[in-house]
Design a protein around this motif. Structure first.
Motif, PDB file in Angstrom:
ATOM      1  N   PHE A  97       0.613  -1.380  -0.180  1.00  0.00           N
ATOM      2  CA  PHE A  97      -0.119  -0.225  -0.122  1.00  0.00           C
ATOM      3  C   PHE A  97       1.013   1.093  -0.233  1.00  0.00           C
ATOM      4  CE2 PHE A  97      -2.471   3.642   2.410  1.00  0.00           C
ATOM      5  CZ  PHE A  97      -3.260   3.037   1.358  1.00  0.00           C
ATOM      6  N   LYS A  98       1.734   1.169   0.875  1.00  0.00           N
ATOM      7  CA  LYS A  98       2.865   2.082   0.741  1.00  0.00           C
ATOM      8  C   LYS A  98       3.564   2.533  -0.512  1.00  0.00           C
ATOM      9  CE  LYS A  98       5.376   2.036   4.626  1.00  0.00           C
ATOM     10  NZ  LYS A  98       6.230   1.239   5.903  1.00  0.00           N
ATOM     11  N   LEU A  99       3.958   1.782  -0.811  1.00  0.00           N
ATOM     12  CA  LEU A  99       4.132   1.543  -2.514  1.00  0.00           C
ATOM     13  C   LEU A  99       3.743   2.529  -3.817  1.00  0.00           C
ATOM     14  CD1 LEU A  99       6.773  -1.541  -3.171  1.00  0.00           C
ATOM     15  CD2 LEU A  99       7.152   0.847  -2.240  1.00  0.00           C
ATOM     16  N   GLY A 100       2.185   1.902  -2.933  1.00  0.00           N
ATOM     17  CA  GLY A 100       1.341   2.286  -4.430  1.00  0.00           C
ATOM     18  C   GLY A 100       0.881   3.562  -4.067  1.00  0.00           C
ATOM     19  N   ALA A 101       1.249   4.283  -2.454  1.00  0.00           N
ATOM     20  CA  ALA A 101       1.075   5.688  -3.195  1.00  0.00           C
ATOM     21  C   ALA A 101       2.361   6.293  -2.950  1.00  0.00           C
ATOM     22  CB  ALA A 101       1.009   6.399  -1.033  1.00  0.00           C
ATOM     23  N   VAL A 102       3.474   5.662  -3.363  1.00  0.00           N
ATOM     24  CA  VAL A 102       4.835   6.008  -3.511  1.00  0.00           C
ATOM     25  C   VAL A 102       4.431   6.567  -5.564  1.00  0.00           C
ATOM     26  CG1 VAL A 102       6.975   6.033  -4.057  1.00  0.00           C
ATOM     27  CG2 VAL A 102       6.561   5.096  -2.130  1.00  0.00           C
ATOM     28  N   ALA A 103       4.052   5.471  -5.833  1.00  0.00           N
ATOM     29  CA  ALA A 103       3.502   5.267  -7.324  1.00  0.00           C
ATOM     30  C   ALA A 103       2.815   6.776  -7.659  1.00  0.00           C
ATOM     31  CB  ALA A 103       2.972   4.409  -7.226  1.00  0.00           C
TER      32      ALA A 103
ATOM     33  N   TYR B 212       2.333   9.461  -5.609  1.00  0.00           N
ATOM     34  CA  TYR B 212       3.051  10.454  -5.670  1.00  0.00           C
ATOM     35  C   TYR B 212       4.029  11.034  -6.944  1.00  0.00           C
ATOM     36  CZ  TYR B 212       6.246  14.272  -4.088  1.00  0.00           C
ATOM     37  OH  TYR B 212       7.145  15.446  -3.929  1.00  0.00           O
ATOM     38  N   TYR B 213       4.515  10.386  -7.432  1.00  0.00           N
ATOM     39  CA  TYR B 213       5.333  10.401  -8.340  1.00  0.00           C
ATOM     40  C   TYR B 213       4.285  11.306  -9.835  1.00  0.00           C
ATOM     41  CZ  TYR B 213       9.744   9.213  -6.612  1.00  0.00           C
ATOM     42  OH  TYR B 213      10.962   9.209  -5.783  1.00  0.00           O
TER      43      TYR B 213
ATOM     44  N   ARG C 118      11.437  11.095   1.585  1.00  0.00           N
ATOM     45  CA  ARG C 118      11.445  11.987   0.164  1.00  0.00           C
ATOM     46  C   ARG C 118      13.307  10.819  -0.302  1.00  0.00           C
ATOM     47  NH1 ARG C 118       9.233  16.442  -1.654  1.00  0.00           N
ATOM     48  NH2 ARG C 118       8.070  17.445  -0.029  1.00  0.00           N
ATOM     49  N   ASN C 119      14.288  10.290   0.552  1.00  0.00           N
ATOM     50  CA  ASN C 119      15.178   9.836   0.980  1.00  0.00           C
ATOM     51  C   ASN C 119      15.080   8.377   1.253  1.00  0.00           C
ATOM     52  OD1 ASN C 119      16.171  12.456   1.317  1.00  0.00           O
ATOM     53  ND2 ASN C 119      16.902  12.145   3.438  1.00  0.00           N
ATOM     54  N   GLN C 120      13.600   8.635   1.295  1.00  0.00           N
ATOM     55  CA  GLN C 120      13.163   6.790   1.341  1.00  0.00           C
ATOM     56  C   GLN C 120      12.486   6.206   0.072  1.00  0.00           C
ATOM     57  OE1 GLN C 120      12.318   4.964   4.541  1.00  0.00           O
ATOM     58  NE2 GLN C 120      12.384   7.111   6.245  1.00  0.00           N
ATOM     59  N   ILE C 121      12.059   6.990  -0.946  1.00  0.00           N
ATOM     60  CA  ILE C 121      11.370   6.015  -1.940  1.00  0.00           C
ATOM     61  C   ILE C 121      12.264   6.666  -3.134  1.00  0.00           C
ATOM     62  CG2 ILE C 121       8.929   7.307  -0.869  1.00  0.00           C
ATOM     63  CD1 ILE C 121       8.968   9.398  -2.657  1.00  0.00           C
ATOM     64  N   THR C 122      11.099   5.958  -3.836  1.00  0.00           N
ATOM     65  CA  THR C 122      12.241   6.582  -5.722  1.00  0.00           C
ATOM     66  C   THR C 122      11.405   6.210  -5.893  1.00  0.00           C
ATOM     67  OG1 THR C 122      13.060   3.592  -5.770  1.00  0.00           O
ATOM     68  CG2 THR C 122      14.247   5.506  -5.335  1.00  0.00           C
ATOM     69  N   CYS C 123      10.852   6.389  -7.472  1.00  0.00           N
ATOM     70  CA  CYS C 123      10.390   6.005  -8.748  1.00  0.00           C
ATOM     71  C   CYS C 123      10.312   5.204  -9.519  1.00  0.00           C
ATOM     72  CB  CYS C 123      10.057   7.166  -9.871  1.00  0.00           C
ATOM     73  SG  CYS C 123       8.347   7.109 -10.614  1.00  0.00           S
ATOM     74  N   SER C 124       9.296   3.107  -9.524  1.00  0.00           N
ATOM     75  CA  SER C 124       9.580   2.505 -10.242  1.00  0.00           C
ATOM     76  C   SER C 124       9.554   2.147 -11.737  1.00  0.00           C
ATOM     77  CB  SER C 124       8.473   1.900  -9.726  1.00  0.00           C
ATOM     78  OG  SER C 124       7.348   2.062 -10.153  1.00  0.00           O
TER      79      SER C 124
ATOM     80  N   CYS D 115       7.508   5.448 -16.368  1.00  0.00           N
ATOM     81  CA  CYS D 115       6.532   5.420 -17.284  1.00  0.00           C
ATOM     82  C   CYS D 115       5.721   5.884 -17.819  1.00  0.00           C
ATOM     83  CB  CYS D 115       6.947   3.605 -18.399  1.00  0.00           C
ATOM     84  SG  CYS D 115       7.752   3.005 -18.604  1.00  0.00           S
ATOM     85  N   TYR D 116       4.659   5.884 -17.283  1.00  0.00           N
ATOM     86  CA  TYR D 116       4.175   7.119 -16.955  1.00  0.00           C
ATOM     87  C   TYR D 116       4.003   8.408 -16.833  1.00  0.00           C
ATOM     88  CZ  TYR D 116      -1.312   7.572 -14.737  1.00  0.00           C
ATOM     89  OH  TYR D 116      -2.448   7.888 -15.110  1.00  0.00           O
ATOM     90  N   VAL D 117       4.550   8.759 -15.757  1.00  0.00           N
ATOM     91  CA  VAL D 117       5.164  10.243 -15.733  1.00  0.00           C
ATOM     92  C   VAL D 117       5.969  10.270 -16.783  1.00  0.00           C
ATOM     93  CG1 VAL D 117       6.937  11.380 -14.673  1.00  0.00           C
ATOM     94  CG2 VAL D 117       5.750   9.503 -13.203  1.00  0.00           C
ATOM     95  N   ASP D 118       6.507  10.370 -17.217  1.00  0.00           N
ATOM     96  CA  ASP D 118       7.723   9.874 -18.708  1.00  0.00           C
ATOM     97  C   ASP D 118       6.330  10.719 -19.591  1.00  0.00           C
ATOM     98  OD1 ASP D 118       9.788  10.273 -18.095  1.00  0.00           O
ATOM     99  OD2 ASP D 118      10.221   7.822 -19.232  1.00  0.00           O
ATOM    100  N   ARG D 119       5.402   9.592 -20.651  1.00  0.00           N
ATOM    101  CA  ARG D 119       3.973  10.428 -21.171  1.00  0.00           C
ATOM    102  C   ARG D 119       3.225  11.557 -21.121  1.00  0.00           C
ATOM    103  NH1 ARG D 119       2.286  10.282 -25.764  1.00  0.00           N
ATOM    104  NH2 ARG D 119       0.452  10.672 -25.966  1.00  0.00           N
ATOM    105  N   ILE D 120       2.626  11.995 -19.363  1.00  0.00           N
ATOM    106  CA  ILE D 120       2.370  12.797 -18.444  1.00  0.00           C
ATOM    107  C   ILE D 120       3.936  13.863 -18.937  1.00  0.00           C
ATOM    108  CG2 ILE D 120       1.282  14.289 -16.646  1.00  0.00           C
ATOM    109  CD1 ILE D 120       0.644  11.587 -15.305  1.00  0.00           C
TER     110      ILE D 120
END
Length: 307
Positions: free
Chosen positions: A59-65, A67-68, A114-120, A125-130
């Motif tokens: 669930f936390k990783l979903g929130a990270v996704a 966020y980006y 902020r130091n603990q998360i990374t963009c999967s 790919c989603y972010v790049d398209r946006i």
């Protein structure tokens, strides 16, 4: 801007939509994304989520996704807020989510989040398209905004209730601020306003078709994120919470056991099916406790499906 003040932006007449045409953008988007929308709802990640099988780390990783994704989308919305083919849909105070997601991540990961998360990979790919759309073809931002925000105001409210219960999150809302729209008094009225604004955009038919295609891509990006999360979840050893509700994969061929099907039947007047579903749930060991919550959840899914 509060919902009460939206009248200054023309809500008055837009509350009463006239007869919609198949060529209205909102209708084209709903029809054009119906198939991929159903596929997204039937990914294993979403089905597990809806029945309360939620790993907290996932669930936390979903929130990270998220966020980006929302940071990228809202950066491009800000960049193009005066674009004539997007400006009528600019509702930052009512809709923008990246700050709420930041607070959720601070709750889950602490002040150094902020130091603990990374963009999967899938999220990137989603972010790049946006970003590509915002820089090269801003009108297509309409498709991304529609896909995300309208979902947040509909099915997202179902997910909030499931997550709060399954993860035993505080009733005061910590960890779930993403789902809380303080600037919107009535989600139904706001969605009606938003669709009305979409339908009033001066777009030719070719552009509307491109927007439908882009909305389909947005759903596909979301499915890729779901599938990525599902694969990550297979590596976790953490116990999961299971509300025990039947989903498509556990119906033994009996479609009447499917919660999504029951919700659709209820929305179309299928009272007998809802009664049947209620009996199935109430016979389940945990059904008597969860029945009220899941009834609300199913109704929410039906409302989003039919919007």
């Amino acid at each position: 801007m509060s919902a009460e003040k939206m009248g200054t932006r023309g809500l008055g007449n837009e509350e009463k939509e006239g007869a919609l045409s198949p060529e209205d953008l909102s209708e084209m988007l709903a029809a054009g994304t119906k198939e991929v929308h159903e596929k997204a709802e039937n990914t294993q990640f979403v089905k597990d989520f809806l029945r309360g099988r939620i790993r907290k780390e996932l669930f936390k990783l979903g929130a990270v996704a998220l966020y980006y994704t929302y940071t990228a989308m809202e950066e491009e919305i800000e960049r193009n807020k005066d674009h004539p083919q997007f400006a009528p849909l600019y509702f930052p105070a009512e809709l923008h989510r990246h700050e709420a997601l930041a607070r959720d991540l601070e709750y889950f990961y602490g002040p150094e989040w902020r130091n603990q998360i990374t963009c999967s990979k899938a999220t990137q790919c989603y972010v790049d398209r946006i970003h590509q759309v915002g820089e090269e073809d801003p009108v297509l931002l309409v498709a991304h905004a529609y896909t995300r925000y309208m979902g947040d105001l509909s099915g997202g409210q179902v997910l909030k209730k499931v997550a709060q219960r399954a993860l035993k999150l505080p009733p005061t809302g910590e960890g779930l601020e993403f789902y809380q729209f303080d600037g919107i008094h009535s989600a139904k009225a706001f969605k009606q306003l938003y669709r009305s604004r979409m339908n009033e955009l001066e777009l030719d038919m070719d552009t509307k078709k491109r927007l439908v295609d882009e909305a389909v891509k947005a759903f596909q990006f979301n499915m890729e994120v779901f599938e990525e999360l599902e694969e990550i979840g297979k590596t976790f050893q953490e116990d999961v919470l299971d509300a025990g509700m039947p989903v498509h994969g556990a119906m033994d061929g009996d479609i009447s056991k499917c919660p999504y099907y029951a919700a659709k039947m209820a929305a179309s007047g299928g009272t007998a099916y809802m009664c049947q579903m209620a009996m199935v749930v109430l016979r389940h060991p945990t059904g008597q406790v969860l029945f009220a919550t899941w009834f609300a959840a199913l109704a929410g899914l039906a409302a989003w499906y039919l919007m």
